[in-house]
Design an enzyme around this catalytic site. Structure first.
Site, PDB file in Angstrom:
ATOM      1  N   GLN A   1       0.650  -1.382   0.063  1.00 36.16           N
ATOM      2  CA  GLN A   1       0.081   0.081   0.093  1.00 36.16           C
ATOM      3  C   GLN A   1       0.994   1.349  -0.036  1.00 36.16           C
ATOM      4  O   GLN A   1       0.226   2.347   0.544  1.00 36.16           O
ATOM      5  CB  GLN A   1      -0.831   0.115   1.235  1.00 36.16           C
ATOM      6  CG  GLN A   1      -2.015  -1.008   0.968  1.00 36.16           C
ATOM      7  CD  GLN A   1      -3.026  -0.707  -0.092  1.00 36.16           C
ATOM      8  OE1 GLN A   1      -3.041   0.887  -0.692  1.00 36.16           O
ATOM      9  NE2 GLN A   1      -3.656  -1.537  -0.869  1.00 36.16           N
ATOM     10  N   SER A   2       2.104   1.280  -0.649  1.00 33.44           N
ATOM     11  CA  SER A   2       2.781   2.402  -0.875  1.00 33.44           C
ATOM     12  C   SER A   2       2.069   3.502  -1.398  1.00 33.44           C
ATOM     13  O   SER A   2       2.132   3.366  -2.685  1.00 33.44           O
ATOM     14  CB  SER A   2       4.245   2.045  -1.291  1.00 33.44           C
ATOM     15  OG  SER A   2       5.039   3.047  -1.529  1.00 33.44           O
TER      16      SER A   2
END
Ligand SMILES: Cc1ncc(COP(=O)(O)O)c(C=O)c1O
Length: 346
Positions: free
Chosen positions: A94-95
């Site tokens: 989920q960067s």
């Protein structure tokens, strides 16, 4: 500029001067507003005029967020110095940074490969959905630590080179002293928009955001709140500030003492704490302000804790830097919990 950079990338290349001649590209970063947050201020024990929010969540491209200020410098280096045809970097599933690297690559007419931790997209949405929308080439590295992720990124870069590409490997989290210049620019905006602010509070991941603010505003005014993204945030921030000092771009002296709160990490990176949950709820219910569970909610929780221990006192002007991360909310387990809450009006 070297041959091979695509025409549309050239169009976006511009030179800006921040102390010295370092190029940046235009990724739609603009002077973001600073807004009052009077109800939130009162909720957390400050006076209504004390608390201001710097809206870096409104920064331009690809869903927005702080990483764009850093990517303007990293991408210029990739184009000018490396003649890149493709951007390669690594991060968490989920960067926000990887999502914005993908958006930046598309804006500049470049290819993009993201090496993400984890084993695949099962059940993941949020940032990963946008990575898909930007047609990033995503490679899964398994559950590996940051150092091991860098090794996988290097292997992918070699593979790209062997296919005749010119990959630019961008650092984990988009953080190095070059990238921190993006937050020197933000510090300059804050000096004009909130002159004399005593506290500037910001989430810390890989550290360049805090480093740029410390270099621009001085260490005593910047309170960083660690999200737990890396194990050695204080050392990383200090090293970047020192590098900026060595080129005459930091107000903070050598061996400066940083205000870096590491007490909000809780069980770990991406793990929501009760304090962060409360901060997220307070920002939403008092101001309609959406925080993300991984970075900005922990940062606001750190601000609240600083008020509780009287490090920040009523009457002291405080700026909360909202660094974005909204897509991450939709990629976090909290999202379905919030959806299930609907129907109970308060
Ligand atoms: C929304 C958000 N806020 C803050 C940060 C921290 O920025 P930095 O890595 O420069 O410390 C990140 C990093 O990923 C982020 O995504």
């Amino acid at each position: 500029m070297r041959a091979g950079v695509r025409e549309d990338a050239r169009v976006n290349l511009q030179r800006v001067r921040i102390g010295d001649a370092v190029p940046s590209v235009d990724l739609g970063v603009w002077r973001t507003p600073v807004e009052r947050a009077p109800r939130l201020a009162a909720r957390i024990g400050l006076r209504p005029d004390d608390l201001w929010v710097k809206r870096d969540d409104w920064l331009g491209l690809g869903g927005g967020g702080n990483k764009l200020r850093k990517l303007e410098f990293l991408c210029a280096h990739a184009l000018e110095e490396l003649g890149a045809t493709v951007l390669v970097t690594g991060g968490a599933t989920q960067s926000n940074y990887c999502r914005l690297t993908a958006a930046s690559a598309r804006r500049l007419g470049l290819g993009v490969v993201l090496v993400l931790t984890g084993d695949g997209p099962a059940g993941a949405a949020g940032n990963l959905a946008l990575d898909g929308l930007f047609q990033a080439d995503v490679r899964w590295a398994g559950e590996v630590a940051a150092d091991a992720l860098d090794d996988v990124v290097a292997v992918v870069a070699d593979e790209l080179r062997s296919r005749g590409e010119r990959p630019a490997v961008l650092p984990f989290g988009g953080s190095n002293a070059l990238a921190a210049r993006g937050y020197l620019a933000c510090a300059a905006e804050l000096e004009e928009q909130a002159p004399g602010a005593e506290h500037v509070v910001v989430a810390v991941g890989s550290g360049a955001t805090m480093a740029g603010l410390v270099a621009g505003l001085g260490a005593e005014r910047v309170l960083g709140v660690d999200s737990g993204a890396v194990l050695d945030a204080p050392a990383r921030v200090a090293a970047m500030v020192e590098e900026l000092l060595s080129v005459g771009l930091s107000r903070a002296p050598r061996d400066v003492t940083l205000r870096l709160d590491q007490s909000q990490v809780g069980p770990g990176y991406e793990e929501l704490t009760d304090q962060a949950r409360r901060a997220l709820d307070d920002a939403a219910s008092c101001e309609g302000l959406v925080l993300d569970p991984v970075y900005t909610a922990k940062a606001l929780a750190g601000l609240v804790a600083a008020v509780e221990r009287r490090e920040i006192r009523p009457g002291e002007r405080t700026v909360f830097v909202h660094t974005g991360g909204l897509p991450g909310l939709f990629g976090h387990p909290l999202a379905s919990e919030l959806a299930a809450r609907t129907g109970r009006s308060r």
